[in-house]
Enzyme design. Sequence first.
Site, PDB file in Angstrom:
ATOM      1  N   ARG A 102       4.403  24.385 -30.454  1.00 42.55           N
ATOM      2  CA  ARG A 102       5.782  24.860 -30.405  1.00 42.55           C
ATOM      3  C   ARG A 102       6.617  24.114 -29.370  1.00 42.55           C
ATOM      4  O   ARG A 102       7.771  23.738 -29.629  1.00 42.55           O
ATOM      5  CB  ARG A 102       5.807  26.370 -30.141  1.00 42.55           C
ATOM      6  CG  ARG A 102       7.199  26.992 -29.993  1.00 42.55           C
ATOM      7  CD  ARG A 102       8.242  26.478 -30.945  1.00 42.55           C
ATOM      8  NE  ARG A 102       7.833  26.515 -32.343  1.00 42.55           N
ATOM      9  CZ  ARG A 102       8.431  25.840 -33.320  1.00 42.55           C
ATOM     10  NH1 ARG A 102       9.440  25.039 -33.054  1.00 42.55           N
ATOM     11  NH2 ARG A 102       7.997  25.922 -34.554  1.00 42.55           N
ATOM     12  N   LYS A 168      40.893  15.983 -14.730  1.00 42.69           N
ATOM     13  CA  LYS A 168      41.191  16.930 -15.795  1.00 42.69           C
ATOM     14  C   LYS A 168      42.281  17.897 -15.338  1.00 42.69           C
ATOM     15  O   LYS A 168      42.797  17.805 -14.220  1.00 42.69           O
ATOM     16  CB  LYS A 168      39.912  17.664 -16.212  1.00 42.69           C
ATOM     17  CG  LYS A 168      38.858  16.698 -16.804  1.00 42.69           C
ATOM     18  CD  LYS A 168      37.597  17.407 -17.224  1.00 42.69           C
ATOM     19  CE  LYS A 168      37.771  18.202 -18.500  1.00 42.69           C
ATOM     20  NZ  LYS A 168      37.959  17.337 -19.683  1.00 42.69           N
ATOM     21  N   ASP A 219      43.838  14.971 -24.997  1.00 39.90           N
ATOM     22  CA  ASP A 219      43.121  16.222 -25.204  1.00 39.90           C
ATOM     23  C   ASP A 219      43.770  17.075 -26.283  1.00 39.90           C
ATOM     24  O   ASP A 219      44.946  17.448 -26.186  1.00 39.90           O
ATOM     25  CB  ASP A 219      43.068  17.008 -23.888  1.00 39.90           C
ATOM     26  CG  ASP A 219      42.244  18.277 -24.005  1.00 39.90           C
ATOM     27  OD1 ASP A 219      41.118  18.212 -24.535  1.00 39.90           O
ATOM     28  OD2 ASP A 219      42.736  19.344 -23.586  1.00 39.90           O
TER      29      ASP A 219
END
Length: 287
Positions: A102, A168, A219
Amino acid sequence: MRDPWSELGPVAAIIEAALAEDLASGDVTGRATVSPETRASAHMVAKADIVVAGLQVAEAVFRRVEPEVEFSAYVRDGARVAPGIEIARIVGPAQALLAAERTALNFLQRMSGVATLTRAYVDAAGERCRITDTRKTMPGLRALDRYAVRCGGGHNHRNDLGAAVLIKENHVRAAGGITAAIQRARNCAPHTMRVECEVTSHDELREALAAGADIVMLDNMDDEAVREAVAINKGQAVLEVSGGVGLERIAAVARLGIDVISVGRLTHSVPAADISLLFERADGTWA
């Protein structure tokens, strides 16, 4: 394809943490149902059209559980495979294969999912426009996510906050405006580092260009706004588009003359690739 071990950073620690999640108390089912002497041959099989990434990581998982495991990869990272194709074979003690299965698949399925989606974006964008990831990666797995993007033909954006200047919206607000933020970045950043600034309007684009931004991120602009931004820019700065660029829109945006499209979805919400691990039957078949 480059060797991931030269680039993946703390991959051993990542694998160790993942195995600790699954095997902290051992594998009670494997110990209860399978003799320690039993050996098995397992086959990793693609169940859909995928781009493979993470084979060496999966191999390292099996070897961490059982060092003597034989792992044979039949394709390379970055390869496109069709449903039913065997991508790897693992031979060793059955208990070890069951215990590692897994965790190995979790890495391989996620990384192949990232590579597969990235390849779809890259193919749709064409050769001129670069497709990049973002920092919206799975916490703790950034090195693996970024490697998988490269396997899919994409490129990496900045690796961390120290890798590049990217101004930003909140930086602009805290600095007192786009011009002030860019000027401060110019004064503080190394001369070898380019300055990127995010903008949300054409007026902000003009201000960023006047302030000397090397790269401007547009953006959440629609196609018409992007087209006008390209005309305003006139080749002054590298133009990047980010936000709201789905696979159905990517080709149209790339044709507008954009240099880079950054896509958070490549790593923040990608579906896992469909890969199974099947033990060989007693008659020697696995399909």
